[in-house]
Design a protein around this motif. Structure first.
Motif, PDB file in Angstrom:
ATOM      1  N   ILE A   9       9.302  80.018  24.211  1.00 50.30           N
ATOM      2  CA  ILE A   9       9.482  79.937  22.754  1.00 50.30           C
ATOM      3  C   ILE A   9      10.499  80.982  22.316  1.00 50.30           C
ATOM      4  CG2 ILE A   9       8.387  80.217  20.506  1.00 50.30           C
ATOM      5  CD1 ILE A   9       5.821  79.160  21.615  1.00 50.30           C
ATOM      6  N   LEU A  10      11.542  80.544  21.651  1.00 51.91           N
ATOM      7  CA  LEU A  10      12.538  81.456  21.097  1.00 51.91           C
ATOM      8  C   LEU A  10      12.084  81.853  19.693  1.00 51.91           C
ATOM      9  CD1 LEU A  10      15.789  79.474  22.076  1.00 51.91           C
ATOM     10  CD2 LEU A  10      14.632  81.293  23.368  1.00 51.91           C
ATOM     11  N   ALA A  11      11.798  83.153  19.519  1.00 50.78           N
ATOM     12  CA  ALA A  11      11.287  83.596  18.224  1.00 50.78           C
ATOM     13  C   ALA A  11      11.911  84.926  17.838  1.00 50.78           C
ATOM     14  CB  ALA A  11       9.759  83.700  18.271  1.00 50.78           C
ATOM     15  N   ALA A  37       6.360  81.912  28.091  1.00 52.52           N
ATOM     16  CA  ALA A  37       6.873  83.191  27.581  1.00 52.52           C
ATOM     17  C   ALA A  37       7.395  83.010  26.160  1.00 52.52           C
ATOM     18  CB  ALA A  37       7.999  83.716  28.485  1.00 52.52           C
ATOM     19  N   ILE A  38       7.500  84.148  25.459  1.00 53.43           N
ATOM     20  CA  ILE A  38       8.060  84.171  24.107  1.00 53.43           C
ATOM     21  C   ILE A  38       9.214  85.164  24.121  1.00 53.43           C
ATOM     22  CG2 ILE A  38       7.608  84.867  21.708  1.00 53.43           C
ATOM     23  CD1 ILE A  38       4.587  84.174  22.347  1.00 53.43           C
ATOM     24  N   LEU A  39      10.335  84.809  23.506  1.00 58.38           N
ATOM     25  CA  LEU A  39      11.472  85.722  23.453  1.00 58.38           C
ATOM     26  C   LEU A  39      11.563  86.353  22.066  1.00 58.38           C
ATOM     27  CD1 LEU A  39      14.995  85.150  24.928  1.00 58.38           C
ATOM     28  CD2 LEU A  39      14.723  86.065  22.615  1.00 58.38           C
ATOM     29  N   ASP A  40      11.407  87.679  22.007  1.00 60.88           N
ATOM     30  CA  ASP A  40      11.623  88.426  20.758  1.00 60.88           C
ATOM     31  C   ASP A  40      11.894  89.876  21.153  1.00 60.88           C
ATOM     32  OD1 ASP A  40      11.719  89.645  18.315  1.00 60.88           O
ATOM     33  OD2 ASP A  40       9.753  88.973  17.624  1.00 60.88           O
ATOM     34  N   PRO A  52       3.258  86.528  27.447  1.00 61.06           N
ATOM     35  CA  PRO A  52       4.136  87.702  27.447  1.00 61.06           C
ATOM     36  C   PRO A  52       5.362  87.509  26.552  1.00 61.06           C
ATOM     37  CG  PRO A  52       4.340  86.470  29.506  1.00 61.06           C
ATOM     38  CD  PRO A  52       3.196  85.869  28.757  1.00 61.06           C
ATOM     39  N   ILE A  53       5.733  88.601  25.866  1.00 65.57           N
ATOM     40  CA  ILE A  53       6.943  88.577  25.035  1.00 65.57           C
ATOM     41  C   ILE A  53       8.056  89.283  25.805  1.00 65.57           C
ATOM     42  CG2 ILE A  53       7.981  89.277  22.835  1.00 65.57           C
ATOM     43  CD1 ILE A  53       5.239  89.096  21.555  1.00 65.57           C
ATOM     44  N   VAL A  54       9.213  88.625  25.937  1.00 63.58           N
ATOM     45  CA  VAL A  54      10.320  89.173  26.724  1.00 63.58           C
ATOM     46  C   VAL A  54      11.528  89.424  25.836  1.00 63.58           C
ATOM     47  CG1 VAL A  54       9.519  87.995  28.811  1.00 63.58           C
ATOM     48  CG2 VAL A  54      11.224  86.895  27.328  1.00 63.58           C
ATOM     49  N   ALA A  55      12.474  90.226  26.392  1.00 65.19           N
ATOM     50  CA  ALA A  55      13.613  90.671  25.589  1.00 65.19           C
ATOM     51  C   ALA A  55      14.759  89.680  25.570  1.00 65.19           C
ATOM     52  CB  ALA A  55      14.127  92.006  26.116  1.00 65.19           C
ATOM     53  N   ASP A  56      14.933  88.948  26.679  1.00 67.17           N
ATOM     54  CA  ASP A  56      16.106  88.080  26.753  1.00 67.17           C
ATOM     55  C   ASP A  56      15.862  86.907  27.700  1.00 67.17           C
ATOM     56  OD1 ASP A  56      16.478  89.116  29.395  1.00 67.17           O
ATOM     57  OD2 ASP A  56      17.387  90.897  28.473  1.00 67.17           O
TER      58      ASP A  56
END
Lengths: 342, 342
Positions: A9-11, A37-40, A52-56
């Motif tokens: 998910i791009l957030a 994963a979630i990107l933020d 998990p939230i990731v940086a890129d």
């Protein structure tokens, strides 16, 4: 999202926002198993609903996603410029994109060839199907009980209430179908039409197609996802077109506890629930009268006592059954819906 | 239609029809001087408003037209197949086309190159301007009195009532501007947005742009052309989006004498005028309350006595001033509008 498709998910910048991040939050609630994963970048290392939230994008690749879902809904539905880098990177790394904004990525002169080269798909959830037209009256022949969620504002949980009612109904063995009318509902259910993206003249025709299709999918009870609000200064047209085109027998009025003004529209008050119930029943087509069966109160952020008080106050104000289906389960509200459609 | 542009109206099969031929009839009423011929092979040799009716494009060339205006409005706004031959012939004979249907001729893979070869224009009146978005609230800052026509049905004369009020106001020296919201109004006035052709989410934003532009053009009184009806099963979404987006202070309720059911929608009754007045006033945004100033009764087809009785009955039913501005002139209605906006 296809069933079982591993999803990033791009957030970026919005993962903590329940308003603009409502697509992400909806998908996390109803398609959690497919989200890897979630990107933020602002929340790197944190998690949301255990994801998990990731940086890129490169970091996200460790979770082996196949599709990147745009998890934010901006007002007006266009991409903030900074997002284009992100989308480009996803495509270059072999991810398909699923996008619910008004901007159509498949038509983008830069991204389209990139995606073709990479062999990935650009899926625009809001793209209207071809051949839409005005409503024909076929909606009135749909042999099902039709339930539409309406509300005192946008982005207060109408889709969630429809999904919870659908789940509760199916658990009772009722042939219930959730009818998606917006990008998040479509991402979750894998079909539907984003009615706010169709040409205005065809709003009612799109809504008609949706209830016809819901019946074709076996629905004897159709839970139609509501949009906007009859009293919203920017989105009321979509709301009324969906209302008249989906010809509901029963309405469920959704309200965020404590809200007194339309969010983002200062000076636009929300009238009493009792008045809103009357207004909605009065706006039904005479040919298909609709009753408000109950009130769904969004009590997110309140403690148990505060929530109970808010639900009691809503029931008192509206003179109707009320509950928060997320907190309390949807059974009481489903009972009210079934009673009203009996 | 540019000012003074010699115009052939294409009305094949519909020139006698006030419903589907409403673009033709509107243009004949307000741009008569620029219309040189009407094409309708079923009525060859007849005339309409003094304009000769011809059988085909080649015959029409004797009147030296420069542009062919599509004079019909089909439900759903698409071209009947037989019309394509007609359009092709016009282009081959050097006529530009002005088209108000939903189908965009400038995007047509067959007609586009033909027009380029012939050096003529394909003007799609319903094409939304680029860059539309949701309403921002700038509509509430427009320093003008805003008057919107609403109605008990579609195609009963809302545009005509707005144009007659505008003319009467300008005759009194009031800085009045007619604000076009549909293809016929745009053909007549030469500017505007067809709100039924914009993406639903941007309905209110389009309506907002229109009142902002009406003020920019010097309007202190804005006569906004209404669309559809709040009680129409297919078009109510457009009506409400236009209503909330154009933020009128005053409404004029239009009604066709004797109508009791929505045309083309059997089983959809029209409520009493009194009830319609209440419904419309109730649906105003609380932030911009609107009053119905009077009733415009379309008495076309009635004799003098029948018309007088219909107007009196409407006034009695609604408890408001009523007249037929086409038959009686718009002065009485304009007085009511000015009183209500004082």
């Amino acid at each position: 999202m296809a069933a079982g498709e591993r999803t990033l998910i791009l957030a970026e910048g919005f993962s903590a926002d329940t308003h603009y991040g409502k697509t992400m939050h909806g998908v996390l609630r109803y398609r959690r198993a497919d989200v890897v994963a979630i990107l933020d970048s602002a929340r790197t290392g944190e998690s949301e609903a255990g994801v998990p939230i990731v940086a890129d994008v490169d970091t996200a690749l460790a979770y082996d996603p196949r599709v990147a879902l745009v998890g934010v809904a901006t007002q007006g539905g266009r991409f903030p410029p900074a997002w284009r880098d992100l989308l480009r990177r996803c495509i270059e790394r072999g991810l398909s994109i699923e996008n619910g904004l008004h901007e159509m990525l498949a038509d983008d002169p830069e991204l389209r060839p990139l995606a073709d080269d990479a062999g990935v798909e650009l899926r625009d959830l809001r793209r209207p199907p071809p051949g839409l037209d005005c409503a024909t009256g076929a909606n009135l022949d749909v042999d099902a009980r039709i339930v539409l969620t309406v509300g005192s504002d946008c982005a207060i949980g109408k889709m969630t209430v429809s999904l919870e009612l659908d789940r509760a109904a199916r658990e009772r063995g009722i042939a219930s179908v959730f009818v998606p009318t917006g990008q998040t509902g479509i991402a979750i259910a894998g079909w539907g039409i984003a009615v706010d993206a169709v040409v205005s003249d065809f709003l009612s025709g799109a809504a008609e197609q949706l209830v016809v299709e819901g019946r074709r999918r076996g629905g004897e009870l159709l839970l139609v996802e509501g949009q906007g609000s009859l009293i919203h200064p920017a989105y009321s047209g979509v709301t009324l077109g969906l209302y008249h085109g989906s010809v509901p027998h029963v309405l469920v009025l959704c309200h965020r506890a404590g809200a007194t003004e339309i969010e983002g529209s200062p000076g636009h008050p929300i009238p009493s629930l009792r008045e809103l119930v009357r207004l909605h029943e009065r706006m039904a087509l005479p040919r298909r009268p609709a009753r408000v069966a109950g009130i769904a109160v969004n009590t997110a952020g309140l403690d148990e006592q505060g929530a109970a008080e808010a639900v009691a106050a809503a029931a008192e104000d509206a003179g109707l059954p009320a509950c928060d289906p997320v907190r309390d389960g949807a059974d009481a509200l489903l009972d009210a819906v079934l009673d009203a459609s009996a």
